[in-house]
Each structure stands twice: as structure tokens, then as C-alpha cells.
Design a protein around this motif. Structure first.
Motif, PDB file in Angstrom:
ATOM      1  N   GLU A 110       0.825  -1.212   0.000  1.00  0.00           N
ATOM      2  CA  GLU A 110       0.000   0.000   0.000  1.00  0.00           C
ATOM      3  C   GLU A 110       0.862   1.266   0.000  1.00  0.00           C
ATOM      4  O   GLU A 110       0.437   2.317  -0.493  1.00  0.00           O
ATOM      5  N   ALA A 111       2.060   1.174   0.575  1.00  0.00           N
ATOM      6  CA  ALA A 111       2.954   2.352   0.633  1.00  0.00           C
ATOM      7  C   ALA A 111       3.659   2.598  -0.703  1.00  0.00           C
ATOM      8  O   ALA A 111       4.052   3.731  -1.003  1.00  0.00           O
ATOM      9  N   LYS A 112       3.802   1.550  -1.511  1.00  0.00           N
ATOM     10  CA  LYS A 112       4.595   1.641  -2.750  1.00  0.00           C
ATOM     11  C   LYS A 112       4.130   2.748  -3.713  1.00  0.00           C
ATOM     12  O   LYS A 112       4.958   3.532  -4.175  1.00  0.00           O
ATOM     13  N   PRO A 113       2.814   2.864  -4.009  1.00  0.00           N
ATOM     14  CA  PRO A 113       2.408   3.946  -4.926  1.00  0.00           C
ATOM     15  C   PRO A 113       2.750   5.339  -4.396  1.00  0.00           C
ATOM     16  O   PRO A 113       3.115   6.225  -5.178  1.00  0.00           O
ATOM     17  N   ASP A 117       5.197   8.109  -6.139  1.00  0.00           N
ATOM     18  CA  ASP A 117       4.696   9.461  -6.464  1.00  0.00           C
ATOM     19  C   ASP A 117       5.501  10.557  -5.779  1.00  0.00           C
ATOM     20  O   ASP A 117       5.157  11.748  -5.905  1.00  0.00           O
ATOM     21  N   GLY A 118       6.531  10.181  -5.030  1.00  0.00           N
ATOM     22  CA  GLY A 118       7.415  11.175  -4.442  1.00  0.00           C
ATOM     23  C   GLY A 118       7.104  11.561  -3.013  1.00  0.00           C
ATOM     24  O   GLY A 118       7.672  12.531  -2.497  1.00  0.00           O
ATOM     25  N   VAL A 119       6.230  10.825  -2.338  1.00  0.00           N
ATOM     26  CA  VAL A 119       5.947  11.110  -0.930  1.00  0.00           C
ATOM     27  C   VAL A 119       7.155  10.714  -0.087  1.00  0.00           C
ATOM     28  O   VAL A 119       7.741   9.641  -0.304  1.00  0.00           O
ATOM     29  N   HIS A 120       7.529  11.536   0.883  1.00  0.00           N
ATOM     30  CA  HIS A 120       8.674  11.203   1.746  1.00  0.00           C
ATOM     31  C   HIS A 120       8.286  10.052   2.674  1.00  0.00           C
ATOM     32  O   HIS A 120       7.205  10.074   3.280  1.00  0.00           O
ATOM     33  N   SER A 121       9.189   9.083   2.788  1.00  0.00           N
ATOM     34  CA  SER A 121       8.864   7.875   3.565  1.00  0.00           C
ATOM     35  C   SER A 121       8.609   8.183   5.044  1.00  0.00           C
ATOM     36  O   SER A 121       7.850   7.474   5.699  1.00  0.00           O
ATOM     37  N   GLN A 122       9.213   9.271   5.569  1.00  0.00           N
ATOM     38  CA  GLN A 122       9.005   9.600   6.990  1.00  0.00           C
ATOM     39  C   GLN A 122       7.556   9.999   7.280  1.00  0.00           C
ATOM     40  O   GLN A 122       7.037   9.751   8.364  1.00  0.00           O
ATOM     41  N   ASN A 123       6.900  10.591   6.284  1.00  0.00           N
ATOM     42  CA  ASN A 123       5.478  10.934   6.452  1.00  0.00           C
ATOM     43  C   ASN A 123       4.638   9.663   6.583  1.00  0.00           C
ATOM     44  O   ASN A 123       3.715   9.581   7.394  1.00  0.00           O
ATOM     45  N   ARG A 129       2.594   4.526  12.239  1.00  0.00           N
ATOM     46  CA  ARG A 129       2.748   4.332  13.689  1.00  0.00           C
ATOM     47  C   ARG A 129       1.493   4.814  14.429  1.00  0.00           C
ATOM     48  O   ARG A 129       1.059   4.189  15.395  1.00  0.00           O
ATOM     49  N   THR A 130       0.940   5.936  13.979  1.00  0.00           N
ATOM     50  CA  THR A 130      -0.305   6.450  14.581  1.00  0.00           C
ATOM     51  C   THR A 130      -1.435   5.438  14.395  1.00  0.00           C
ATOM     52  O   THR A 130      -2.178   5.126  15.331  1.00  0.00           O
ATOM     53  N   ALA A 131      -1.547   4.911  13.167  1.00  0.00           N
ATOM     54  CA  ALA A 131      -2.603   3.933  12.853  1.00  0.00           C
ATOM     55  C   ALA A 131      -2.434   2.668  13.687  1.00  0.00           C
ATOM     56  O   ALA A 131      -3.410   2.097  14.178  1.00  0.00           O
ATOM     57  N   SER A 132      -1.180   2.240  13.869  1.00  0.00           N
ATOM     58  CA  SER A 132      -0.889   1.039  14.668  1.00  0.00           C
ATOM     59  C   SER A 132      -1.340   1.241  16.115  1.00  0.00           C
ATOM     60  O   SER A 132      -1.969   0.345  16.709  1.00  0.00           O
ATOM     61  N   LYS A 408      -2.277  14.980   4.257  1.00  0.00           N
ATOM     62  CA  LYS A 408      -1.917  13.716   3.589  1.00  0.00           C
ATOM     63  C   LYS A 408      -2.099  12.498   4.474  1.00  0.00           C
ATOM     64  O   LYS A 408      -2.307  11.390   3.985  1.00  0.00           O
ATOM     65  N   SER A 409      -1.977  12.697   5.791  1.00  0.00           N
ATOM     66  CA  SER A 409      -2.090  11.562   6.720  1.00  0.00           C
ATOM     67  C   SER A 409      -3.385  10.789   6.529  1.00  0.00           C
ATOM     68  O   SER A 409      -3.449   9.591   6.756  1.00  0.00           O
ATOM     69  N   GLN A 410      -4.442  11.504   6.079  1.00  0.00           N
ATOM     70  CA  GLN A 410      -5.731  10.859   5.839  1.00  0.00           C
ATOM     71  C   GLN A 410      -5.573   9.737   4.814  1.00  0.00           C
ATOM     72  O   GLN A 410      -6.087   8.630   5.001  1.00  0.00           O
ATOM     73  N   LEU A 411      -4.810  10.015   3.766  1.00  0.00           N
ATOM     74  CA  LEU A 411      -4.588   9.011   2.707  1.00  0.00           C
ATOM     75  C   LEU A 411      -3.778   7.831   3.240  1.00  0.00           C
ATOM     76  O   LEU A 411      -4.061   6.684   2.927  1.00  0.00           O
TER      77      LEU A 411
END
Length: 537
Positions: A110-113, A117-123, A129-132, A408-411
Motif C-alpha cells: 500500500e505504501a509503494k504507490p 509518487d514522491g511522498v517522503h517515507s518519513q510521512n 505508527r499512529t494507525a498502529s 496527507k495523513s488521511q490518505l
């Protein structure tokens, strides 16, 4: 001009392979997804088995995630993380090893797309972690306690947990039979944490239903006698020889007499017991067995209240154990010594029967998982609905929570919630059901505002949905909490790596590698070539 003349700075040794950036991260994700695909089909009651053949000629048939991951010779450094989390899940809770690998693979998928698309992995890591944390809090909220029940009720509840674990194993057809056996074995050792107090003995032949539980200790009788050791003695006079022989016999008889005088009726030894001692004890109505393994000896001591002695001197009544019944029983082609009715009762033995050796080996691994689950359920005493019900409920909760977040966190939290649906989807796929249809029904049921659909999961028998809790498909809450924790940590760890540096081997190491590759032959080289190519998808 001065800038052009600056010398080139070499930091790494010549031949060092470095890869970095987005391409490197995507390559790591692809490798982990390939590993997850290996164990994907083993999930659930209709999961398939894997036959693994190693270079020594040993064959293993298993659908246990941890066993498969251990036996796979994975060379990709990032994919090895999935092997580690499967091992940690196995040692911590005993079950859910396939689930944890599958979840980690799905989180990365799920993180791959987003990465592409250029999203920073730290985001992504922050949102995951929040979702977990939110998911684990929700599990604790939904968990049902089995504390405060009567012993019979508790045993019945624990048997349901064991049956859920065993339903996905090779011995799933006899899950009720083995579930009650596992619960009785765990209850027998009480609060003791030592897993080795439950012994599992394997006897080929017969069928699964011929397996039985001994509330005590059982071990295979050994028909082995002491070997004579040669010793050299130099004598000045031949007449001295007889006195030496007499002295040796006196020492032996003195030791045997001390055993008899102690009042013991059964003598067990780690070393072999010779013909003379066996006959001496038999004439005086004593039973003896030699070459008893250390593990069995310790379990007999724990069960009977005896103490293992290093010498026959000063054997007092306090170090002797006792049991109500000692018998020798024929099991298949083997004879077993069985101690039952032991005073401390802190041990149990399961004697497993079955046709093929591989089948009995897999049955032993299955029982190990069930024993671990029952122990965890006893200690933590909270259970949740299985069959993908808890996963769907957490997924619904996270989607709902994501709508309250701006940015973006929503996505990212939405993608985390979607990844959790892999468990019910894979349960359907492995059983041959229409996963899309079943998942739509589950989403509709879990979205009911009254909350009555929170316990609904996949019904493996009908291909529809059913109340998992009412159908007794339960699992300890600690299994799910541990799986989500470990899978999230593994996914975050892989997402945080942006560069891989591979140091060149020394010339001697390269020479050895080349020699071993030639020794393996072309077949081995071909297989390894395919293994490295996992990254391309």
C-alpha cells in the motif's frame, strides 16, 4: 579553474556496490512482497501446505509461517526482516506467524504507490505508527475477558482458542480431539512457564485418534546395555589379578546394594545399565532403565517430587520421588515406560501417532502452536473474534478516524486500513470463494451504526459471512496485538532505508564462493539466480 582541479575523494573500497534513492526503496518493497507471496496461500483453515526440500535431502511439509520462513534460504537483506518478525511472533505468542508476514507485505504494498509518487517515507512512517497505536487500542477495547469463569467454563473457552489455531493446520480434521488434549496438558503444568514440562513423543503407525495424553511422564524404553571399557593393569605377580577382580566386583555390588537399601523401586540412569545390574535389580523386584534422556529425567523429577542424584551414597527418603502407578505399555512397535498419578502433577506427555514421519513432524509443530496459544490465553485472558472479523472492524474504525484528519495523513491511514483487509480477503481466496463479494458483505455489516456487525467474519463452511464469536472462532487478543505491532515496525524499518551498501568480498572469499558455486552445479546456480530476481515485478 581551482574547482576543476580538486582531486576525486574515494570513501568506499573499490568494487563496493551502492544503491540509493527511490529505486532502492521500491526494490526492497518488491523483495518483501515476493516473500509475503510465498506464505500467502498457507493462511486459514483452507490454506495449502508447502513442501520444502533442502540440500541435505530432508523433506518438510508445513503450512506454519515461521517454519517456512526459517527453511527458505532468503539472501535479500531487506526481505530477511520478514523472517525475523515471523520468528519473533513464533517465540512470543506461538501463532499468527503467517498473519504477521502477510500484514507487513501488505503495508509495504500500500505504501509503494505513494513512494513512487514522491511522498517522503518519513510521512508514511509517522502515519503508520499512529494507525498502529489506534488499532491496538481498539483491539483492547473490543477484547472479551475470560477471567472469573469456573474451571470447566475456562477449559471450554481455551479449547475453542486451541481449535481455532488447529483449524488451519494439517490435523485440522481432528481439531476438537487435539484441542481438549492440549488444554488438559497446559492445565497439568499449572502456572509453570517451562514449556519442556510438556513432552511430545512421536510413534509412527496407527491414526491420529490413537494419540493419547499421559498426566505424568512417558518415555521410550531403551534396550541398551553398558559397553565394557578396556583398561590396562600391570601386575608384578599373577596372583594379584584375582584380588583386583574381587575388588571391582565388591565396588559394583556395594553400589547396587546401596540402591536397594535406599528403598527405591524404580532406578533411572542417564548412562547405560549393564546385564549384571539389571539382573540384580530384577531379583530384588526393582525396575531399572538406562540411557534415559536428560529432558525426560528432569520431567520425571518434576512430576514425582524426586531429585536427580550424582552419587548412590547417602540416598535419603527426601530425594526419592513417588507416583501412584508405573506401567510399561506397548505403543505401536515401541514399549513406553509411563509414570502416572504423580503427586506434584507438574508435567504431561502427549504421545502422537500417525502414518508418515513428515505428518507426525507437522502435527508436533501444530500442537506446539496450540500449546503456546492456550498458555497465552490463560495468562492474558482476553480473546477477540477470529475469521477476519477483528481486522475488518479495525479497518472500518481507521477509515472513520482518517476522515477527521486534514492533510496527507488521511490518505496514509486509509491505505493502512485497506491493508488490514488482506486477512479476510486471503481467507476467501484460499477457500476458493469470491473475495470481492464476501468483503463487500463484511464492509456493509461492519458499517451498521448499531455496531451489531462488529463480530462478523468470513464463514469458511458456507462461503458467506457469520458471527465469528457465536461460531467459537476465537483467538487471544495478544496474538493480534503482537502481529500488528511487529508488522508495522517491520514495514516502517524497511521504509526508513534509503541506501544499501554492499562491501566487496576479499579475493579469498570470492575464490571460496566460486568453488562452492561450481560444486553445487548448474541447478543450484539457476535457482539462486531466480531468487535474486525477486525485485522485478
Amino acid at each position: 579553474m581551482a574547482a576543476m582541479l580538486q582531486p576525486q575523494i574515494i570513501l568506499l573500497k573499490e568494487g563496493t556496490d551502492t544503491s540509493q534513492g527511490k529505486a532502492q526503496l521500491v526494490s526492497n518493497i518488491n523483495a518483501c512482497m515476493a516473500v509475503a507471496d510465498v506464505v500467502r496461500t498457507t493462511l486459514g483453515p483452507r490454506g495449502m501446505d508447502k513442501l520444502i526440500h533442502d540440500d541435505k535431502g530432508n523433506t518438510t511439509i508445513s503450512n506454519d509461517g515461521a517454519t517456512i520462513m526459517k527453511l527458505l534460504d532468503i539472501v535479500h537483506p531487506a526481505a530477511k526482516i520478514l523472517v525475523d518478525i515471523a520468528k519473533s511472533q513464533d517465540s512470543e505468542v506461538g501463532d499468527g506467524t503467517t498473519t504477521v508476514v502477510l500484514l507487513a507485505g501488505e503495508f509495504l504494498k500500500e505504501a509503494k504507490p505513494f513512494i513512487e509518487d514522491g511522498v517522503h517515507s518519513q510521512n508514511l512512517i509517522k502515519s503508520y505508527r499512529t494507525a498502529s497505536y489506534l488499532a491496538i487500542e481498539k483491539i483492547k477495547e473490543l477484547a472479551v475477558s475470560i477471567e472469573g469463569k469456573s474451571l470447566e467454563e475456562k477449559k471450554s473457552l481455551l479449547a475453542k482458542c486451541a481449535a481455532t489455531t488447529l483449524s488451519s493446520k494439517l490435523i485440522g480434521g481432528e481439531k476438537e480431539f487435539f484441542a481438549s488434549m492440549v488444554v488438559d496438558a497446559v492445565m497439568a503444568i499449572g502456572s509453570d512457564d517451562r514449556l519442556n514440562l510438556i513432552g511430545i513423543k512421536k510413534v509412527p503407525g496407527g491414526n491420529m485418534r490413537d494419540s493419547f495424553l499421559v498426566n505424568g511422564v512417558a518415555f521410550k524404553k531403551t534396550f541398551s546395555y553398558a559397553e565394557k571399557e578396556n583398561a590396562e593393569i600391570r601386575l608384578s605377580y599373577p596372583l594379584q589379578y584375582q584380588s583386583i577382580v574381587d575388588a571391582e566386583w565388591n565396588i559394583i555390588y556395594d553400589k547396587l546394594d546401596k540402591c536397594v537399601q535406599s528403598g527405591a523401586k524404580i532406578v533411572l540412569s542417564r548412562l547405560a545399565i549393564g546385564d549384571l545390574a539389571t539382573q540384580y535389580f530384577a531379583d530384588r523386584d526393582l525396575f531399572c532403565a538406562g540411557r534415559v534422556s536428560e529432558e525426560d529425567l528432569q520431567r520425571v523429577a518434576a512430576a514425582t517430587g524426586g531429585t536427580v542424584q550424582t552419587s548412590v551414597n547417602n540416598v535419603i527418603d527426601e530425594v526419592l520421588g513417588s507416583c501412584d502407578l508405573f506401567e510399561e505399555r506397548q505403543v505401536g512397535n515401541e514399549r513406553f515406560n509411563i509414570f502416572s498419578g504423580c503427586p506434584s502433577g507438574q508435567t504431561a506427555t502427549i504421545v502422537l501417532r500417525g502414518g508418515a514421519d513428515q505428518f507426525i513432524e507437522e502435527a508436533e509443530r501444530s500442537l506446539h502452536d496450540a500449546i503456546m496459544i492456550v498458555r497465552r490465553a490463560l495468562k492474558n485472558s482476553t480473546v477477540v473474534a477470529g475469521g477476519g472479523a477483528i481486522d475488518m472492524e479495525i479497518s472500518r474504525y481507521l477509515r472513520q478516524h482518517a476522515r477527521t484528519i486534514a492533510g496527507k495523513s488521511q490518505l496514509f491511514i486509509n491505505s493502512y486500513a485497506k491493508a488490514l483487509e488482506v486477512i479476510p480477503r486471503q481467507l476467501c481466496d484460499n477457500a476458493g470463494f469470491d473475495a470481492t463479494d464476501v468483503l463487500n458483505k463484511l464492509r456493509q455489516k461492519h458499517a451498521l451504526p448499531t455496531g451489531e456487525g462488529a463480530l462478523y467474519g468470513v464463514d469458511i463452511n458456507t462461503g458467506g459471512i457469520a458471527d465469528s464469536f457465536a461460531n467459537f472462532v476465537w483467538e487471544p487478543a495478544v496474538v493480534k496485538i503482537n502481529a500488528i505491532n511487529a508488522a508495522t515496525e517491520a514495514a516502517c524499518l524497511i521504509l526508513s532505508v534509503d541506501e544499501t551498501v554492499k562491501n566487496p568480498k576479499s579475493e579469498s572469499a570470492q575464490g571460496e564462493a566460486a568453488a562452492s558455486a561450481m560444486g553445487r552445479g548448474r541447478g543450484g546456480a539457476a535457482f539462486r539466480g531466480r531468487g535474486r530476481g525477486m525485485g522485478r515485478q
